[in-house]
Design an enzyme around this catalytic site. Structure first.
Site, short mmCIF file in Angstrom:
data_model
loop_
_atom_site.label_atom_id
_atom_site.label_comp_id
_atom_site.label_asym_id
_atom_site.label_seq_id
_atom_site.Cartn_x
_atom_site.Cartn_y
_atom_site.Cartn_z
N GLN A 162 0.82 -1.21 0.00
CA GLN A 162 0.00 0.00 0.00
C GLN A 162 0.85 1.26 0.00
OE1 GLN A 162 -2.86 -0.16 3.18
NE2 GLN A 162 -3.89 -1.96 2.37
N ASP B 182 -2.14 -11.01 4.34
CA ASP B 182 -3.59 -10.97 4.54
C ASP B 182 -4.20 -12.34 4.82
OD1 ASP B 182 -3.87 -8.23 4.28
OD2 ASP B 182 -4.21 -8.31 2.11
#
EC number: 2.5.1.19
Length: 447
Positions: A177, A323
């Site tokens: 990100q 994740d």
């Protein structure tokens, strides 16, 4: 507790069973976000198929509509974006509320940096507690005028102006990100922007920029681009989300008699860490067919139940599976022997403190789980306890992981605070039901 208002949905999951059949999981969340963002920045019409219609991606769609971008859909995964370039973006009349989506907030911070108008990025109470300094500080070093709330959290206020210049930046912690936010800012910065990462992370931004006709130079763990170019609209086909597939891969691995085929799953090498870890634990996962769509590798995966054993998870794989650890820890809970996870401090600052919340839930399931600053040590059990209520703390991936755990439980499992599952895996209950998991949605936690 979840920050969202109102009663929160709970699940009651029957113990045992197996998973069987052929399924396609919803579209990849990371790729969906980037397809919308780059389509909005590109000149011309971008057509997207397979788009994830989860709350996080819809938050990104809503933000660009507030910025003046015409977006038709999404309907059944199809969306059409009329891009007008960065200069076509307009000042929003209200704060851009991205809900629980950290990807939306961090990438939008880079994309909107240096624009000639002010924009405020905010989210729900959970997102507004998450640290943002790792993205705001390098953006400020590029010349962005960006402010945060006390403690370096959102809301983020991007002030008008601020001439951006390229930066040569080494990420202190591997983060796709943050890397993506800096590259998006670099599109409109003077000179060259280079981002170096200490460990590989997902490269969807680099691949998609190339697909939109914007050259990105990638050498090893460094990605560079020159500012001042333009993106050209294109068609994007979004494959199934490997992070969502992970729950089915784990479920079929731990439930005796299971055999699943998952079709058209994203098979990007920066995302396959979870499959590598499962295979090291003894999982039977086979790649049936490989191909490519819109610059992204795809594959069909077959998984059969198999006896698992605990491992020391290689730290080099942690960023490639960050994740998927809620699901992977359920696999470890059902494996023979000890599993040790280290180098995963990032899990402390996700939608919840995933180390603490998973340890709490695993202990309620009868697993010896010892949380550590950067990970977790646990010892697997042949059968999990059951007859318990587990609090997901509003974290979508933890809710789904606890639901899958019921496949090896001795009694029903209730999972509370599941409303946010719609951010990444809409239709989870129905799809898991098709595969064979007996899961019932309750009207509220405590029902």
């Amino acid at each position: 507790m979840s920050a969202a208002a109102g009663p929160q949905r709970a699940w009651r999951v029957a113990p045992g069973g197996s998973l069987r059949g052929e399924l396609r999981v919803p579209g990849d969340k990371s790729i969906s976000h980037r397809a919308v963002m780059l389509g909005a920045l590109a000149r011309g019409e971008t057509r997207i198929t397979g788009l994830l219609e989860g709350a996080d991606v819809l938050a990104t769609v809503g933000a660009f509509r507030q910025l003046g971008v015409a977006i038709e859909g999404p309907r059944q995964g199809a969306a059409t974006i009329q891009g007008a370039g960065r200069e076509g973006l307009r000042a929003p009349s209200a704060p851009l509320d991205v809900g629980n989506s950290g990807t939306s907030m961090r990438l939008l911070a880079g994309l909107l940096a240096g624009l000639p108008f002010e924009a405020v990025l905010t989210g729900d109470a959970s997102l507004n507690r998450r640290p943002m300094g790792r993205v705001t500080e390098p953006l400020a070093a590029m010349g962005a005028r960006i402010g945060t709330a006390e403690g370096g959290t959102a809301p983020l206020r991007l002030h008008a102006g601020g001439e951006l210049h390229g930066i040569d930046y080494t990420l202190p912690v591997a983060s796709a990100q943050v890397k993506s936010a800096l590259l998006l800012a670099g599109l409109h910065a003077a000179g060259r922007t280079c981002v170096r990462e200490p460990a590989p992370t997902r490269d969807h931004t680099e691949r998609m920029l190339t697909g939109f006709g914007y050259p990105v130079a990638v050498q090893g763990r460094t990605a560079c681009l020159d500012g001042g170019g333009a993106l050209t609209a294109t068609a994007v086909d979004v494959p199934g989300d490997l992070s969502s597939a992970a729950f089915l891969l784990v479920g079929a691995s731990i439930a005796p008699g299971s055999e699943l085929v998952l079709r058209h799953v994203g098979w990007n090498p920066t995302r396959t860490g979870a499959v590598t870890i499962l295979r090291q634990m003894g999982a039977d996962i086979e790649v049936l067919r490989e191909g490519e769509t819109s610059g992204e590798p795809v594959a069909d995966l077959r998984v059969r139940s198999a006896p698992l054993h605990g491992i020391r998870i290689p730290e080099a794989l942690v960023p490639l599976a960050i994740d998927e650890f809620p699901a992977l820890l359920i696999a470890a809970a059902c494996a023979e022997g000890e599993t040790l996870l280290t180098g995963a401090e990032e899990l402390r600052v996700k939608e919840s403190d995933r180390i603490a919340v998973m340890a709490e839930g695993l202990r309620r399931l009868g697993v010896a789980a010892e949380p550590r600053a950067d990970g977790l040590r646990l010892v697997g059990q042949p059968r999990l306890a059951g007859g318990v209520r587990l609090d997901s703390h509003g974290d979508h991936r933890i809710a789904m992981a606890f639901a899958v755990a019921a496949l090896r439980a001795q009694a029903p499992v209730q999972v509370d605070d599941c409303e946010n599952v719609g951010t990444s895996f809409p239709g989870f209950v129905s799809l898991m039901g098709q595969a064979g998991l007996e899961i019932q949605a309750l009207p509220a936690a405590g029902a």
